[in-house]
Design a protein around this motif. Structure first.
Motif, PDB file in Angstrom:
ATOM      1  N   SER A 261      -3.701   2.343   0.288  1.00 27.77           N
ATOM      2  CA  SER A 261      -4.559   3.535   0.404  1.00 27.77           C
ATOM      3  C   SER A 261      -5.642   3.330   1.460  1.00 27.77           C
ATOM      4  N   GLU A 262      -5.293   2.612   2.537  1.00 28.17           N
ATOM      5  CA  GLU A 262      -6.271   2.341   3.603  1.00 28.17           C
ATOM      6  C   GLU A 262      -6.798   3.613   4.249  1.00 28.17           C
ATOM      7  N   LYS A 263      -5.963   4.655   4.308  1.00 28.37           N
ATOM      8  CA  LYS A 263      -6.390   5.926   4.925  1.00 28.37           C
ATOM      9  C   LYS A 263      -7.328   6.705   4.015  1.00 28.37           C
TER      10      LYS A 263
ATOM     11  N   LEU B 153      -1.061   3.395  -5.848  1.00 31.62           N
ATOM     12  CA  LEU B 153      -2.036   3.839  -4.855  1.00 31.62           C
ATOM     13  C   LEU B 153      -3.467   3.626  -5.329  1.00 31.62           C
ATOM     14  N   LEU B 154      -3.695   3.729  -6.625  1.00 30.64           N
ATOM     15  CA  LEU B 154      -5.044   3.545  -7.152  1.00 30.64           C
ATOM     16  C   LEU B 154      -5.436   2.073  -7.246  1.00 30.64           C
ATOM     17  N   ASN B 155      -4.439   1.173  -7.306  1.00 32.39           N
ATOM     18  CA  ASN B 155      -4.731  -0.232  -7.590  1.00 32.39           C
ATOM     19  C   ASN B 155      -4.391  -1.199  -6.464  1.00 32.39           C
ATOM     20  N   GLU B 156      -3.760  -0.724  -5.416  1.00 33.97           N
ATOM     21  CA  GLU B 156      -3.395  -1.595  -4.300  1.00 33.97           C
ATOM     22  C   GLU B 156      -4.101  -1.098  -3.032  1.00 33.97           C
ATOM     23  N   PRO B 157      -5.221  -1.723  -2.645  1.00 37.35           N
ATOM     24  CA  PRO B 157      -6.012  -1.240  -1.506  1.00 37.35           C
ATOM     25  C   PRO B 157      -5.219  -1.098  -0.215  1.00 37.35           C
TER      26      PRO B 157
END
Length: 230
Positions: A153-155, A146-150
């Protein structure tokens, strides 16, 4: 020899992996399906938590399973401590004393059988250290994704900044809050991928960019390679 190597690469290897619970089982199944489809026939066996794993592994050995893997959260230990404690616990569950050199290269050898140990977590990761994570588990990998794949974590594109703001207040009120399990439960409603742990695991593993997934899981994939023969 070249033909033998080729055969080893393409054959489907059946392998039981004993895990702590449902989230870990889903994680392993989706990682294998995504990255090693057709290479290994994985059979996750769910224990009733970390301390039940040696008993389940011992039961499989007593049922004449000659080779298996166990995946255990590191929690507040280091990988070497996890391996040593498991070695002692599985021998105790079998009612026998550990033999000299029974533990070697993350494998416990017991009377002709092999148990490959896969420690779960990223205790040396600087980014998780910034978040104050000291107790490590499968949720380390999910948090790192979640920290490294945009796209995951679009929301909440500023999820790391938000966590760095929230966590001091949470710790002031509730104590250490230093487990990746706790922090992942905090993240789940923010990123809005659902509330089922297994559903979120599937979303993260299957939708992550493969290069990011392999980079985040690199230490784990190395251990899986040793255990499953990749």
């Amino acid at each position: 020899p070249a033909l033998q190597v080729y055969w080893r690469r393409v054959r489907v290897l059946p392998m039981i992996v004993v895990v702590e619970g449902r989230t870990d089982a889903a994680f392993f199944q989706h990682v294998v399906n995504r990255l090693y489809s057709g290479r290994v026939d994985l059979e996750p066996r769910e224990a009733q938590g970390k301390y039940d794993i040696p008993k389940v592994a011992a039961g499989l050995l007593q049922a004449n399973v000659r080779e298996l893997a166990v995946a255990q959260d590191i929690d507040g230990q280091d990988p070497e401590m996890v391996m040593t404690s498991f070695d002692q616990a599985v021998h105790s569950a079998l009612g026998i004393s550990p033999q000299a050199n029974s533990l070697s290269q993350r494998t416990v050898a017991i009377e002709g059988s092999k148990i490959h140990i896969i420690p779960m977590g990223l205790p040396d990761d600087g980014e998780l250290g910034e978040l104050g994570i000291k107790s490590h588990a499968v949720e380390d990998y999910l948090t790192k994704l979640l920290l490294n794949e945009p796209s995951l974590s679009e929301k909440a594109p500023e999820i790391k900044s938000l966590l760095l703001k929230l966590l001091p207040s949470i710790r002031d009120a509730d104590g250490p809050f230093d487990s990746s399990k706790e922090i992942f439960q905090l993240i789940k409603p923010i990123v809005q991928h659902g509330f089922s742990d297994t559903g979120v695991v599937q979303k993260l593993v299957l939708d992550a960019d493969e290069n990011v997934l392999r980079a985040v899981l690199a230490p784990l994939l190395a251990d899986m390679g040793l255990a499953f023969g990749f």
